[in-house]
Design a protein around this motif. Sequence first.
Motif, PDB file in Angstrom:
ATOM      1  N   ILE A  32      -7.198   2.413  11.334  1.00  0.00           N
ATOM      2  CA  ILE A  32      -8.286   2.190  10.368  1.00  0.00           C
ATOM      3  C   ILE A  32      -7.992   2.908   9.059  1.00  0.00           C
ATOM      4  CG2 ILE A  32     -10.714   2.680   9.889  1.00  0.00           C
ATOM      5  CD1 ILE A  32     -11.240   2.268  12.906  1.00  0.00           C
ATOM      6  N   GLY A  33      -7.484   4.138   9.144  1.00  0.00           N
ATOM      7  CA  GLY A  33      -7.152   4.895   7.945  1.00  0.00           C
ATOM      8  C   GLY A  33      -6.081   4.214   7.115  1.00  0.00           C
ATOM      9  N   ALA A  34      -5.047   3.691   7.799  1.00  0.00           N
ATOM     10  CA  ALA A  34      -3.961   3.009   7.101  1.00  0.00           C
ATOM     11  C   ALA A  34      -4.458   1.737   6.415  1.00  0.00           C
ATOM     12  CB  ALA A  34      -2.844   2.668   8.087  1.00  0.00           C
ATOM     13  N   LEU A  35      -5.314   0.978   7.129  1.00  0.00           N
ATOM     14  CA  LEU A  35      -5.858  -0.258   6.542  1.00  0.00           C
ATOM     15  C   LEU A  35      -6.745   0.053   5.340  1.00  0.00           C
ATOM     16  CD1 LEU A  35      -6.759  -2.280   9.778  1.00  0.00           C
ATOM     17  CD2 LEU A  35      -4.901  -2.750   8.156  1.00  0.00           C
ATOM     18  N   ALA A  36      -7.552   1.129   5.466  1.00  0.00           N
ATOM     19  CA  ALA A  36      -8.418   1.517   4.347  1.00  0.00           C
ATOM     20  C   ALA A  36      -7.585   1.904   3.134  1.00  0.00           C
ATOM     21  CB  ALA A  36      -9.313   2.674   4.767  1.00  0.00           C
ATOM     22  N   PHE A  37      -6.504   2.640   3.376  1.00  0.00           N
ATOM     23  CA  PHE A  37      -5.616   3.048   2.285  1.00  0.00           C
ATOM     24  C   PHE A  37      -4.995   1.833   1.601  1.00  0.00           C
ATOM     25  CE2 PHE A  37      -1.352   4.257   0.771  1.00  0.00           C
ATOM     26  CZ  PHE A  37      -1.706   5.228  -0.141  1.00  0.00           C
ATOM     27  N   ILE A  38      -4.550   0.871   2.399  1.00  0.00           N
ATOM     28  CA  ILE A  38      -3.961  -0.354   1.845  1.00  0.00           C
ATOM     29  C   ILE A  38      -4.984  -1.119   1.011  1.00  0.00           C
ATOM     30  CG2 ILE A  38      -3.033  -2.623   2.451  1.00  0.00           C
ATOM     31  CD1 ILE A  38      -1.739  -1.244   4.909  1.00  0.00           C
ATOM     32  N   CYS A  39      -6.238  -1.194   1.513  1.00  0.00           N
ATOM     33  CA  CYS A  39      -7.303  -1.901   0.776  1.00  0.00           C
ATOM     34  C   CYS A  39      -7.584  -1.232  -0.561  1.00  0.00           C
ATOM     35  CB  CYS A  39      -8.574  -1.945   1.622  1.00  0.00           C
ATOM     36  SG  CYS A  39      -8.486  -3.072   3.033  1.00  0.00           S
ATOM     37  N   ILE A  40      -7.580   0.107  -0.566  1.00  0.00           N
ATOM     38  CA  ILE A  40      -7.822   0.850  -1.813  1.00  0.00           C
ATOM     39  C   ILE A  40      -6.713   0.565  -2.825  1.00  0.00           C
ATOM     40  CG2 ILE A  40      -7.888   3.162  -2.825  1.00  0.00           C
ATOM     41  CD1 ILE A  40      -9.304   4.081  -0.234  1.00  0.00           C
TER      42      ILE A  40
END
Length: 213
Positions: A32-40
């Motif tokens: 989830i953290g990695a996906l959130a970072f990519i979205c940002i």
Amino acid sequence: MCKGMGIMVDLKGMSRKDKAGYIWDYYKLHIIGALAFICIIIFFVNSQGTKIDYVFNLTILGNSVDNNKVTNLEKQLTNVVVKDGDTKKQAEVNNLVIGTSTSSQYMQKFIAEIAAGELDVVILDKATFESLVKQDLFLRLDNISGFDLASIKSEKIEARVRDKNKAVFAINAKDIKVFKDIGINTDNKVIVVISSSKHLDKDNMVLKWLLIK
């Protein structure tokens, strides 16, 4: 073999579904953290790509003007000040309504934006001009390179600032058709250039477009 939470797990002996469940259970926060970072990152890149660069500001200090007409004026001004067809550059028009209960707030906003160097050309009533010109907020129009005052037929408004000789700081806006067309009451209104303007070349273009049109 994979180690998680201190337990050795043999992934090879698991079915595909069990593997997926195991990985999700133990690594979901990381995922989830990695996906959130990519979205940002994607959002930041997209916002930079679509960000508008306002290269000129016209502020109307007076009566309320229809938003659609303001938008149309922005498009016209953009065609004047943006010559290379760059769609990321645009002219901005602000309408600060004076004469209402929020007048003092608008005036504070107006002065703050002048101090920040965010305004270029302003139309305002003559009484407000006479009050503010003493604070050295407006530019002498003969100080704008390439702007020929002699070619302007409209009334030129002189003022004396800090005991210096009189000079032209404003032009009567009564006969400016562009303003009348969008519903600005031009009676007793003048047009000025803000002394902190960062776009003097574009100020020159706009003044010529408005006054010689």
